[in-house]
Design a protein around this motif. Structure first.
Motif, PDB file in Angstrom:
ATOM      1  N   UNK A 193       8.169  -7.949  39.423  1.00 34.83           N
ATOM      2  CA  UNK A 193       8.357  -8.930  40.501  1.00 34.83           C
ATOM      3  C   UNK A 193       9.523  -8.566  41.410  1.00 34.83           C
ATOM      4  N   UNK A 194      10.119  -7.387  41.181  1.00 35.84           N
ATOM      5  CA  UNK A 194      11.252  -6.892  41.974  1.00 35.84           C
ATOM      6  C   UNK A 194      12.453  -7.836  41.926  1.00 35.84           C
ATOM      7  N   UNK A 195      12.650  -8.471  40.765  1.00 40.33           N
ATOM      8  CA  UNK A 195      13.761  -9.401  40.624  1.00 40.33           C
ATOM      9  C   UNK A 195      14.945  -8.814  39.852  1.00 40.33           C
ATOM     10  N   UNK A 196      14.839  -7.535  39.523  1.00 44.22           N
ATOM     11  CA  UNK A 196      15.929  -6.876  38.804  1.00 44.22           C
ATOM     12  C   UNK A 196      16.702  -5.907  39.695  1.00 44.22           C
ATOM     13  N   UNK A 197      16.272  -5.771  40.925  1.00 47.86           N
ATOM     14  CA  UNK A 197      16.895  -4.806  41.839  1.00 47.86           C
ATOM     15  C   UNK A 197      18.372  -5.106  42.062  1.00 47.86           C
ATOM     16  N   UNK A 198      18.697  -6.361  42.280  1.00 45.99           N
ATOM     17  CA  UNK A 198      20.096  -6.743  42.527  1.00 45.99           C
ATOM     18  C   UNK A 198      20.974  -6.465  41.314  1.00 45.99           C
ATOM     19  N   UNK A 199      20.443  -6.744  40.128  1.00 43.26           N
ATOM     20  CA  UNK A 199      21.195  -6.487  38.898  1.00 43.26           C
ATOM     21  C   UNK A 199      21.433  -4.994  38.733  1.00 43.26           C
ATOM     22  N   UNK A 200      20.383  -4.202  38.937  1.00 43.08           N
ATOM     23  CA  UNK A 200      20.507  -2.744  38.816  1.00 43.08           C
ATOM     24  C   UNK A 200      21.539  -2.194  39.798  1.00 43.08           C
ATOM     25  N   UNK A 247      18.762   6.723  35.288  1.00 41.83           N
ATOM     26  CA  UNK A 247      18.105   5.482  34.891  1.00 41.83           C
ATOM     27  C   UNK A 247      18.789   4.279  35.534  1.00 41.83           C
ATOM     28  N   UNK A 248      18.011   3.222  35.680  1.00 39.91           N
ATOM     29  CA  UNK A 248      18.550   1.938  36.097  1.00 39.91           C
ATOM     30  C   UNK A 248      19.070   1.183  34.871  1.00 39.91           C
ATOM     31  N   UNK A 249      19.908   0.204  35.131  1.00 39.85           N
ATOM     32  CA  UNK A 249      20.385  -0.685  34.067  1.00 39.85           C
ATOM     33  C   UNK A 249      19.204  -1.337  33.348  1.00 39.85           C
ATOM     34  N   UNK A 250      18.218  -1.780  34.100  1.00 33.59           N
ATOM     35  CA  UNK A 250      17.049  -2.451  33.514  1.00 33.59           C
ATOM     36  C   UNK A 250      16.231  -1.519  32.626  1.00 33.59           C
ATOM     37  N   UNK A 251      16.221  -0.218  32.940  1.00 36.79           N
ATOM     38  CA  UNK A 251      15.537   0.757  32.088  1.00 36.79           C
ATOM     39  C   UNK A 251      16.156   0.792  30.697  1.00 36.79           C
ATOM     40  N   UNK A 252      17.479   0.748  30.667  1.00 40.99           N
ATOM     41  CA  UNK A 252      18.201   0.864  29.402  1.00 40.99           C
ATOM     42  C   UNK A 252      18.113  -0.414  28.577  1.00 40.99           C
ATOM     43  N   UNK A 253      18.094  -1.555  29.257  1.00 41.20           N
ATOM     44  CA  UNK A 253      17.899  -2.821  28.542  1.00 41.20           C
ATOM     45  C   UNK A 253      16.528  -2.822  27.873  1.00 41.20           C
ATOM     46  N   UNK A 254      15.512  -2.398  28.609  1.00 37.89           N
ATOM     47  CA  UNK A 254      14.166  -2.351  28.026  1.00 37.89           C
ATOM     48  C   UNK A 254      14.114  -1.349  26.871  1.00 37.89           C
ATOM     49  N   UNK A 255      14.844  -0.242  27.001  1.00 38.93           N
ATOM     50  CA  UNK A 255      14.906   0.740  25.923  1.00 38.93           C
ATOM     51  C   UNK A 255      15.494   0.156  24.650  1.00 38.93           C
ATOM     52  N   UNK A 256      16.539  -0.658  24.803  1.00 42.41           N
ATOM     53  CA  UNK A 256      17.145  -1.324  23.647  1.00 42.41           C
ATOM     54  C   UNK A 256      16.157  -2.284  22.987  1.00 42.41           C
ATOM     55  N   UNK A 257      15.421  -3.021  23.803  1.00 44.77           N
ATOM     56  CA  UNK A 257      14.457  -3.991  23.277  1.00 44.77           C
ATOM     57  C   UNK A 257      13.312  -3.287  22.544  1.00 44.77           C
ATOM     58  N   UNK A 258      12.779  -2.241  23.166  1.00 42.22           N
ATOM     59  CA  UNK A 258      11.670  -1.504  22.556  1.00 42.22           C
ATOM     60  C   UNK A 258      12.128  -0.784  21.287  1.00 42.22           C
TER      61      UNK A 258
END
Length: 205
Positions: free
Chosen positions: A30-37, A175-186
Motif C-alpha cells: 500500500x506504499x505506507x512504509x516509504x516514509x519509515x524507510x 535494503x530498506x528498513x522494512x525489508x529487514x523487519x520482514x526478515x526478522x519476522x520470517x
C-alpha cells in the motif's frame, strides 16, 4: 522436546508473527512504509570506520558464509544428525527467501550502495537467514548444560548480532528498513516451526 503445556503459547506466538508479517507486507504493497524507510535511512551517518566494520559484519549472514558453515559442520561435527538438521534448515530457509522475493518482487533501494547485491529486496535474505541461524543457536544454548550466566551472555550476543546484521544491510544501501523487519519476522517464525518439528517428530536435539 517442547512441552505440551507450552503448545498453545507457541501457536499464539507463531500466529502473531505471521499476522505481523502479513500486515507489514500489506503496508508495503500500500506504499505506507516509504516514509519509515526514508526516515530511518536519513538518520544514518556514513563513516569510514563504521563502513569497514559493517562490511565485515554483514558477511556473517552471507550465502558463502553459511555454505562454509554447513560444510564444516558436516565434516567436523561429531553429532552428524545435528549437522544434517542445521544444513537442511538453512537449505529450506534459502528456498523460502527466494520464494518470497519472487512473490513481492521489490527492487533494491536506489541510493548510495556501499556493496553490490543482485536480486530482489523484500525480505532481506541476510536478515532472514541470520535470524534463522543465530536464533537456532540460541535454542541449542538454552537446552545445553552451560551455566545460566553463560547462556544469558551468549543469547544476548547472538540477538545483538542479528540486529546488527539487519542494520548493516540498511547502512550499506542494499535494503530498506522494512525489508529487514520482514526478515526478522520470517526468520523468527521459520525458526520456531523448525525447532518444533525437530523436537517433536525427530527428537534428535
Amino acid at each position: 522436546m517442547l512441552s505440551v503445556s507450552l503448545l498453545p503459547d507457541f501457536i499464539c506466538l507463531l500466529f502473531f508473527l505471521f499476522f505481523c508479517f502479513c500486515l507489514w507486507s500489506y503496508l508495503l504493497k500500500s506504499n505506507k512504509l516509504t516514509k519509515i524507510d526514508t526516515a530511518f535511512y536519513n538518520k544514518i551517518k556514513i563513516k569510514p570506520k563504521t563502513t569497514f566494520i559493517l562490511k565485515i559484519l554483514t558477511n556473517f549472514a552471507s550465502t558463502k558464509y553459511f555454505v562454509l558453515v554447513c560444510f564444516f559442520l558436516l565434516i567436523f561435527l561429531k553429532n552428524k544428525k545435528l549437522a544434517l538438521i542445521i544444513t537442511i534448515y538453512l537449505i529450506i530457509d534459502s528456498l523460502i527467501v527466494s520464494l518470497l522475493k519472487h512473490i513481492f518482487k521489490r527492487n533494491r533501494p536506489n541510493i548510495l550502495r556501499l556493496v553490490e547485491e543482485k536480486g530482489y529486496s523484500y525480505p532481506s535474505g541476510h536478515t532472514t537467514t541470520g535470524s534463522c541461524f543465530y536464533l537456532f543457536l540460541c535454542y541449542l544454548i538454552i537446552i545445553s548444560f552451560l551455566p545460566i550466566y553463560l547462556k544469558i551472555i551468549l543469547i544476548f550476543f547472538f540477538i545483538l548480532l542479528i540486529l546488527a546484521i539487519g542494520f548493516s544491510r540498511i547502512y550499506l544501501g542494499v535494503h530498506y528498513f522494512s525489508d529487514c523487519v520482514s526478515g526478522l519476522l520470517v526468520g523468527t517464525s521459520y525458526c520456531l516451526v523448525y525447532v518444533y518439528f525437530v523436537s517433536q517428530l525427530l527428537n534428535l536435539i
